[in-house]
Write an enzyme that holds these catalytic residues in place. Structure first.
Site, PDB file in Angstrom:
ATOM      1  N   TYR A 172      28.546  41.519  12.667  1.00 47.90           N
ATOM      2  CA  TYR A 172      29.199  40.636  13.637  1.00 47.90           C
ATOM      3  C   TYR A 172      28.344  39.385  13.802  1.00 47.90           C
ATOM      4  CZ  TYR A 172      30.852  38.728  18.061  1.00 47.90           C
ATOM      5  OH  TYR A 172      31.344  37.882  19.032  1.00 47.90           O
TER       6      TYR A 172
ATOM      7  N   GLU B 119      33.824  32.980  15.727  1.00 45.63           N
ATOM      8  CA  GLU B 119      33.532  34.410  15.748  1.00 45.63           C
ATOM      9  C   GLU B 119      33.909  34.992  14.400  1.00 45.63           C
ATOM     10  OE1 GLU B 119      35.870  37.221  18.216  1.00 45.63           O
ATOM     11  OE2 GLU B 119      33.940  37.871  19.023  1.00 45.63           O
TER      12      GLU B 119
END
Ligand code: GDP
Ligand code: MN
Length: 398
Positions: A118, A206
């Protein structure tokens, strides 16, 4: 302004960030063409909507051959996709899918040899600089990771003057447990990603998952990108990516009217000039027992046309039980605003909720007289406390 995954990836690609290759399609025929253009291998078909968690809602499907491509593209295009992030969540109505991204299967040939990470970049308002948030636990719900195992979410702040440094790229790669070729690939990836973030005036990048493939390449498999609206004037190419179908129709209309509007959950609509006064007005509404239904800054020139547009926007919300107009007449005279309110009221013709008008500043007394003598169901006040008392009164009568 939010973008679709395929648009976010397009921006990344411009700055040399490695991405999962893909082609966007709006019909099954286009999906088939995209599949053959990508080499007729295994592909993943991904719904393009402005919400994450698509995988959980059935909006991401692996297609092993042409038949699969037809089936999945056919099912996904036109479906109402529910994800934990669409309005109302998995119980809500979902969002209509108009486009799909046909992308190469980045996890081939061995899904288990890959690892999902991530990575996100956003502004840390407290620290007054950008922060890179990263974790070894990519792919799944990062909120759950942050809640249950916060030590697995790490942060790296970037000095706005010196910019993102090589040692920071290496530190992140090291903390993610990368080595060898993947380590080098990652430092290039994150450095270019940061450059892309700054250059496009983004407020959020993101990348989840950021993938390490079996052969140690690093790729953006997903991209959630938000561009700062206030910077769009210098990015006409990005502005052109706006997808109005994905935005709330009232927000789109407010933008077209150049009104600063944010919908809230309360019952008292507000029409104010100036953001500071708007905040104070919302406080007053709360103190008088109401809940603001919106934030609305009509800007400096509160003339009849703007007031009418603002009425239209506020009245779209069925929850509105009263409207409080709180305008300070400095540059614009109060009597002109009052005339604007009266004209707009008469033009609209069908306003049934009580309106409280508080005008303060140049010619405030004249403005109050005009409103009082207009014969309309409009209450006037000069002091904010009076206006608040009127809000309480109309709400208890309603
Ligand atoms: P999101 O659910 O909206 O966040 O959509 P993502 O783009 O993150 O995709 C969701 C999940 O689909 C990922 O976490 C992967 O597990 C899976 N996925 C995405 N792309 C591929 C791919 O190319 N191959 C395979 N096998 N799985 C993929
Ligand atoms: Mn994702």
């Amino acid at each position: 302004m939010n973008l679709h995954e395929y648009q976010g990836k397009e921006i990344l690609q411009r700055y040399g960030v490695a991405i999962q290759t893909g082609i966007v399609a709006q019909s099954v025929a286009e999906a088939e063409a995209a599949w053959s253009q990508l080499g007729s291998g295994v592909v993943v078909i991904k719904a393009q909507i402005h919400a994450g968690g698509r995988g959980k809602g059935g909006g991401v499907k692996l297609a092993k051959n042409l038949d699969d491509v037809k089936t999945h593209a056919g099912n996904i295009i036109g479906m109402m996709l529910r994800t934990p992030q669409t309005p109302g969540g998995m119980e809500g109505p979902g969002k209509l899918v108009r486009k799909v991204l046909i992308a190469e299967d980045s996890y081939a040939p061995d899904f288990n040899a890959c690892k999902e990470y991530y990575v996100s970049i956003l502004m840390d308002r407290e620290k007054k600089c950008n922060v890179i948030i990263y974790s070894t636990e990519g792919g799944m719900d990062i909120e759950a990771v942050a809640e249950h195992t916060p030590e697995k979410v790490q942060k790296e702040w970037v000095d706005p003057i010196s910019g993102f440094q090589g040692f920071q790229a290496r530190k992140i790669a090291f903390n993610l447990g990368l080595s060898g070729k993947a380590f080098k690939e990652f430092t290039t990836f994150i450095t270019k990603l940061y450059t892309a973030f700054v250059a496009s005036d983004a407020s959020l990048f993101e990348i989840n998952p950021c993938l390490r493939t079996g052969d140690d390449r690093i790729l953006a498999v997903d991209a959630k990108v938000t561009i700062d609206d206030n910077a769009l004037y210098r990015h006409p190419d990005l502005e052109a990516m706006r997808d109005k179908d994905e935005e709330d129709p009232t927000d789109v209309e407010a933008q077209e009217f150049e009104l600063n509007y944010v919908k809230l959950d309360g019952n008292v609509g507000c029409m104010v000039n100036g953001a500071g006064l708007a905040m104070a007005t919302m406080d007053i509404i709360k103190l008088s027992g109401g809940e603001p239904a919106n934030f609305l800054d009509v800007g400096g020139t509160a003339d009849a046309a703007r007031v009418e547009n603002a009425f239209k926007i506020i009245l779209k919300d069925p929850a509105v039980k009263a409207i409080l107009i709180n305008i300070f007449g400095g540059i614009v005279r109060c009597d002109r605003v009052a005339q604007g309110v009266i004209d707009a009221y008469k033009n609209m013709g069908n306003i049934s909720v009580p309106i409280i008008v508080r005008l303060q500043g140049t010619n405030a007394d004249l403005a109050k007289k005009m409103i009082d003598e207009s014969g309309l169901k409009v209450y006037s006040a000069i002091q904010l406390a009076e206006a608040a008392a009127l809000v309480t009164k109309v709400l208890t009568e309603a």
